[in-house]
Each structure stands twice: as C-alpha cells, then as structure tokens.
Design a protein around this motif. Sequence first.
Motif, mmCIF file in Angstrom:
data_model
loop_
_atom_site.group_PDB
_atom_site.id
_atom_site.type_symbol
_atom_site.label_atom_id
_atom_site.label_comp_id
_atom_site.label_asym_id
_atom_site.label_seq_id
_atom_site.Cartn_x
_atom_site.Cartn_y
_atom_site.Cartn_z
ATOM 1 N N GLY A 161 0.841 -1.191 0.000
ATOM 2 C CA GLY A 161 0.000 0.000 0.000
ATOM 3 C C GLY A 161 0.874 1.237 0.000
ATOM 4 O O GLY A 161 2.089 1.144 0.157
ATOM 5 N N PRO A 162 0.285 2.423 -0.174
ATOM 6 C CA PRO A 162 1.083 3.647 -0.173
ATOM 7 C C PRO A 162 1.658 3.931 1.220
ATOM 8 O O PRO A 162 1.063 3.519 2.218
ATOM 9 C CB PRO A 162 0.070 4.732 -0.564
ATOM 10 N N PRO A 163 2.831 4.603 1.287
ATOM 11 C CA PRO A 163 3.357 4.963 2.601
ATOM 12 C C PRO A 163 2.388 5.902 3.336
ATOM 13 O O PRO A 163 1.734 6.729 2.706
ATOM 14 C CB PRO A 163 4.679 5.681 2.287
ATOM 15 N N LEU A 164 2.306 5.693 4.646
ATOM 16 C CA LEU A 164 1.407 6.536 5.439
ATOM 17 C C LEU A 164 2.179 7.781 5.862
ATOM 18 O O LEU A 164 2.864 7.788 6.882
ATOM 19 C CB LEU A 164 0.888 5.748 6.644
ATOM 20 N N GLU A 165 2.122 8.787 5.016
ATOM 21 C CA GLU A 165 2.821 10.038 5.291
ATOM 22 C C GLU A 165 1.958 11.199 4.814
ATOM 23 O O GLU A 165 1.058 11.017 4.009
ATOM 24 C CB GLU A 165 4.197 10.053 4.607
ATOM 25 N N ASN A 166 2.268 12.387 5.328
ATOM 26 C CA ASN A 166 1.487 13.597 5.003
ATOM 27 C C ASN A 166 -0.006 13.366 5.199
ATOM 28 O O ASN A 166 -0.832 13.821 4.413
ATOM 29 C CB ASN A 166 1.735 14.034 3.547
ATOM 30 N N ILE A 167 -0.318 12.635 6.242
ATOM 31 C CA ILE A 167 -1.716 12.237 6.448
ATOM 32 C C ILE A 167 -2.617 13.458 6.668
ATOM 33 O O ILE A 167 -3.717 13.538 6.113
ATOM 34 C CB ILE A 167 -1.819 11.272 7.645
ATOM 35 N N ARG A 168 -2.123 14.420 7.463
ATOM 36 C CA ARG A 168 -2.978 15.593 7.746
ATOM 37 C C ARG A 168 -3.290 16.382 6.482
ATOM 38 O O ARG A 168 -4.390 16.874 6.303
ATOM 39 C CB ARG A 168 -2.323 16.503 8.786
ATOM 40 N N GLN A 169 -2.254 16.489 5.598
ATOM 41 C CA GLN A 169 -2.498 17.216 4.342
ATOM 42 C C GLN A 169 -3.458 16.417 3.442
ATOM 43 O O GLN A 169 -4.322 16.995 2.796
ATOM 44 C CB GLN A 169 -1.178 17.450 3.573
ATOM 45 N N ARG A 170 -3.259 15.091 3.411
ATOM 46 C CA ARG A 170 -4.087 14.279 2.515
ATOM 47 C C ARG A 170 -5.515 14.131 3.036
ATOM 48 O O ARG A 170 -6.458 14.015 2.247
ATOM 49 C CB ARG A 170 -3.450 12.877 2.334
ATOM 50 N N PHE A 171 -5.640 14.079 4.362
ATOM 51 C CA PHE A 171 -6.972 13.916 4.958
ATOM 52 C C PHE A 171 -7.189 14.971 6.043
ATOM 53 O O PHE A 171 -7.186 14.641 7.235
ATOM 54 C CB PHE A 171 -7.134 12.513 5.572
#
Lengths: 282, 125
Positions: free
Chosen positions: B69-79
């Motif tokens: 799966g995609p790396p779990l990063e920049n989560i706040r920006q993405r969601f």
Amino acid sequence: MIVSSALRRILPTLVTVAAMLVAAPTNAAPEDDRGAMVRMFQSRFPGVPLDDYVYGGLMFNAAARRHYEDIMAFPPFEPDLDRGKALWETPFRNGRTYADCLPDGGRMIAGRYPTYDAQAKRLVTFEMLLNDCRSNNGEAAYRFDDRDTMGVLTAYARSLSDGMRMDIRVDSPEALARYESGKALFHRRIGQMNFSCANCHVTNAGKIMRMETVSPALGQATHFPVFRGGDSLYTLHARYTRCMQQVRAQPFAMGSDAFNDLEYFHSYLSNGLPLKASVYRR
Amino acid sequence: MSELLRIPADRFEVNLPRLAAMLLLTATCGVHAAEAPGRAVAHDQERGNCLACHRIPADPAAETLATMGPPLENIRQRFPDRTQLRQRIWDARAFNPETIMPPYGRHRILTEQEIDQVVDYLHGL
C-alpha cells in the motif's frame, strides 16, 4: 418469428463463433488464461526469463537468490528427504513398490498432475496417485495433512520429476469444469481480511509485504513442497491452508475438492516451466 | 514473554526486528508509546498489522519494507477531514471497489475505539 435487422446482420457471425467454440479444443480457455498472465507479468517485469518464475519472490533479488543457492547446496531438510526416500523404497506388504505401481516408475510424471480421470470421473492429484498405489496394494491411505508420512513421501517422490516441464491438460468439458472451479476460487475474496489469491499473487506480485517479496502466481506450483525456514515442510495444500489462515478464512481441508480444483488451475498457469520439488523458502 | 512464545515458528524470523524495535522503543520513549494506543494497534500483527502493507516514514519504530500500500505520510495534508481517513480504514471499498485494504470496521477486524485510536496516531505523525 420476428428477428430484428441488427440481429439478422450479426447472426452469421454468432453462428460462426458458436461453431468455433464447439470445435475448439477444450484447452483453449485455460491456454488463453495462461497466455494472458504470462504477457501481463512479462510486460510488468521485462527481461526476467520465464523459467526464473519458479524462484518465486527470489527472482527479484539477486542476494536472496544467492542465499537460496547456498542453502540448497547443503539443504537442512535433507533428513526429511531421506525419510521420504525410505518410505518410497520400502515395499508394501505384498512386495510391490510405488515405482512398480506408478506410470514410468514414478519418474518425470509429477508435472502431469492434477489430471482429470474421465473413467473414474475424478480429478487426480499426484498425492492421490501415491495413495491409490497404497490402497491398490492393500495399504491404508495416508492423510494428506500428515507431514511425517504423505509430507515427506511427496517431498521425495516429486523430486524424481525435477527438471520436467509442467504439462497439465484440460481435455474434456468435465475437466474444464474443475479448472473453472479452481479459477473461481483463485479470484474469490475470502476471509475477514477480504483477500483473493489473485489480489496478492497477481495484482501485487513483486511488491513487498512487511519484509518479504510477494511471489507471482506463475511458477508457484512447480516447486512444492517447500521447506520454510529450512525445515518446516509445507505441501502445496498446507501452503493454501496457511494463506487462508492469514486472510482469516476457515481453510478447506488438505486433499479436498476445493484445494484440488485450485491446484489444477494453479498448476496449469505454470505449464512449460521446469519442476523442482523440495526447495528452501524463508 | 508468553505472547512471544506463542508466535508460530515460521513467523519468528520476521518478528525479531520488530521485537528489537519494541524493546528499543520501550527503553527510549516508553511513556510516549503508552500515550499513543493507536500506535500499538497499528503495529500489532494481530490487530491493525498496518506495517504488513504500509511504511510509516515518520515513525522510526515502524520496521517494515512494505510496498503493498502507499506509505502513510502527510496524512494531515491528505486527509484534513479526519472522518474521511476514518472511513477509509472502516471500509475503503467505498472509495475504490478494487482496493485490497481490509475493511477494518465492516469486518470487525478492529473495534470502533481502536479505529479512532489509529486515526489519532496517523493524524498525529
């Protein structure tokens, strides 16, 4: 009878297609499936020789492949193969042996199984063939999930076909039905985790799950049993069981029709690839 | 320790680096780990098991090479909207029917509370 003009125009084509379907050899659909998968993997991993698919996830990693070759030079599972060889060579109580009972003395035959026996109306795996020998010679059949009997026996007996090219036939409508059943299971999402075989071993083959590269479905059926970690024997059906446990599904029984059908489809995909039984996997 | 002993032999190899990471984490920032229950859920192979498929670059304790799966990063920006992130964990098929992301909520792989904790953890990276 009213036939619309559009239908009337395409009717000759439909008749021709129907005639071709009836006349085509039954292998046509499986051969299309296999060809499509070969082309898909070869375009995704250009330059990898088809024969290398028998190495599973190792085909992507030269260092892991060297590690594998080192271990295979002195396999830690040699004692299990020796036990299998002893079972293979020990005559039944009537004096006959597996070699007497099996086609071609049991050599270079494993790649023809599973095969559909039209007379007996059943799909026959290599392990069923071994058990048939036992039953026909007055011995009790082994359990398909018993690593100390069927496990080590098949680990040795399959190695007598090393180098043979997989040669699975689907040559009757009844055989095709079993193939299609296996194909459907391969693509069916199951378990609490909701995975199909294809989700990992087709769509995501070559990607890394935690620390390990996911192997492509192509080539998998050529090298079982495997010895994971060097000494933990997994027959193909034991590996199916483990996969089902990992996706939190209730596994089918080893030797069940469901697993036999899956093995039929799964093995067909590897047609033309060289067999090598009893190999090391991490 | 009893949990460690119950790990099947064929998974032991995979578990050693994780164990080392856990011990290191406990030694260096045990208090923070205790404050982030979502991390424990996300890293636990019997619960979230996120590291089987995802890398988490911002978390040094997330020992994995996963690319499923995609790396779990920049989560706040993405969601920016936490609800969207939560829905993806609960059942990502709503966004992509072909996804291989397990439906953690609909299939009750995690409890509703554990999903909230994982959302907290990912949003706090």
